[in-house]
Design an enzyme around this catalytic site. Sequence first.
Site, short mmCIF file in Angstrom:
data_model
loop_
_atom_site.label_atom_id
_atom_site.label_comp_id
_atom_site.label_asym_id
_atom_site.label_seq_id
_atom_site.Cartn_x
_atom_site.Cartn_y
_atom_site.Cartn_z
N LYS A 103 0.77 -1.20 -0.08
CA LYS A 103 0.08 -0.01 0.00
C LYS A 103 0.82 1.22 -0.14
CE LYS A 103 -3.92 2.25 2.27
NZ LYS A 103 -3.50 3.60 2.43
N GLU A 135 -1.03 5.38 -7.52
CA GLU A 135 -0.62 6.14 -6.46
C GLU A 135 0.65 6.91 -6.79
OE1 GLU A 135 -2.68 5.51 -3.69
OE2 GLU A 135 -1.89 6.52 -2.26
#
Length: 326
Positions: free
Chosen positions: A115, A170
Amino acid sequence: MDIQQAQEQIQTLRELLIQYGHEYYVLDNPSVPDSEYDQKLQELRKLEEEFPELITADSPTQRVGAEPLDAFQKVQHNVPMLSLGNAFNEQDLRDFARRASQGTDKPLSYVCELKIDGLAISLTYENGRFVRGATRGDGTTGEDITSNLRTIRSIPLSIKEKETIEVRGEAFMPHKSFLALNKNRDENGEEPFANPRNAAAGSLRQLDPKIAAKRNLDIFLYGVGEWEAGNLQSHSERLKYLKELGFKTNPEWKKCSSIEEVIEYVEYWATERPNLSYEIDGIVIKVDSLEQQEELGFTAKNPRWAIAYKFPAEEVVTKLTDVELS
Ligand SMILES: NC(=O)c1c(N)nc(OC2CCCC2)nc1O[C@@H]1CCC[C@@H]1O
């Protein structure tokens, strides 16, 4: 040289520079020294100066726009950009897996991804050309930051297939860029950024793309939003296809056939995390089958088919040796 010869030389230089750029910024595996890249880019700039009518938006010379914006335009996400529910321990992960298995009658497999602790971003390509980039915002309305995203060298300005596709990922600031930026700010008597995520967000909020271009941001793509021609069956196939298209995907993702395997992956990265060159704040676990993702659907704001396992926040202990004893 006539315009015909110029066009041929420009085309050759562009193809070379796009290949070199992909090797360096996306694959992290350059085949030529930086000096070769810089020399070819200078040659292309000179030719485009001589024949400006031959300049195209996807030329490697067109990454940093000239004019700062007055403001960012709003962008609607036709496919909402969701946030994730959190898991904090092994039991939370087992509960997630149990709930997911109750929502489908076929066996489940998962994809685990690091993540990345950055900013969720959407990139839209029309007929293979990068036409718009936006922040996630509140999930349905974001901000158009195309001019800043064009400065991220690992974002291709055009892709191999003439796809019309919206990809998501991201944007982040690697540790190296973060330390250099804060050193520079300290030297200029400016307030340092608290962490790479804030630094990335602050950089992408700049109205002047020349500032964003200096911040050495990067991106990992991990999903798809709007895609008419999309016909893949699983998330893992999508990750492979994004890489084939020339996008930078995080190499550490892993397909897991049981929650035991997921827990092993989480435990491995809990200790391996300090050796990464970028910040992560957890692991994202997704049901791999897109059909099962459909079956499982969403709660009010999060998918039932994905969860974020969050690492405990790191205490930032400033060792006495690190502090200049003033
Ligand atoms: N930060 C990440 O690395 C990441 C990831 N690797 N994968 C996802 O998949 C989510 C997106 C919507 C449903 C699943 N989300 C991530 O970050 C999310 C995006 C928005 C809030 C979190 O930062």
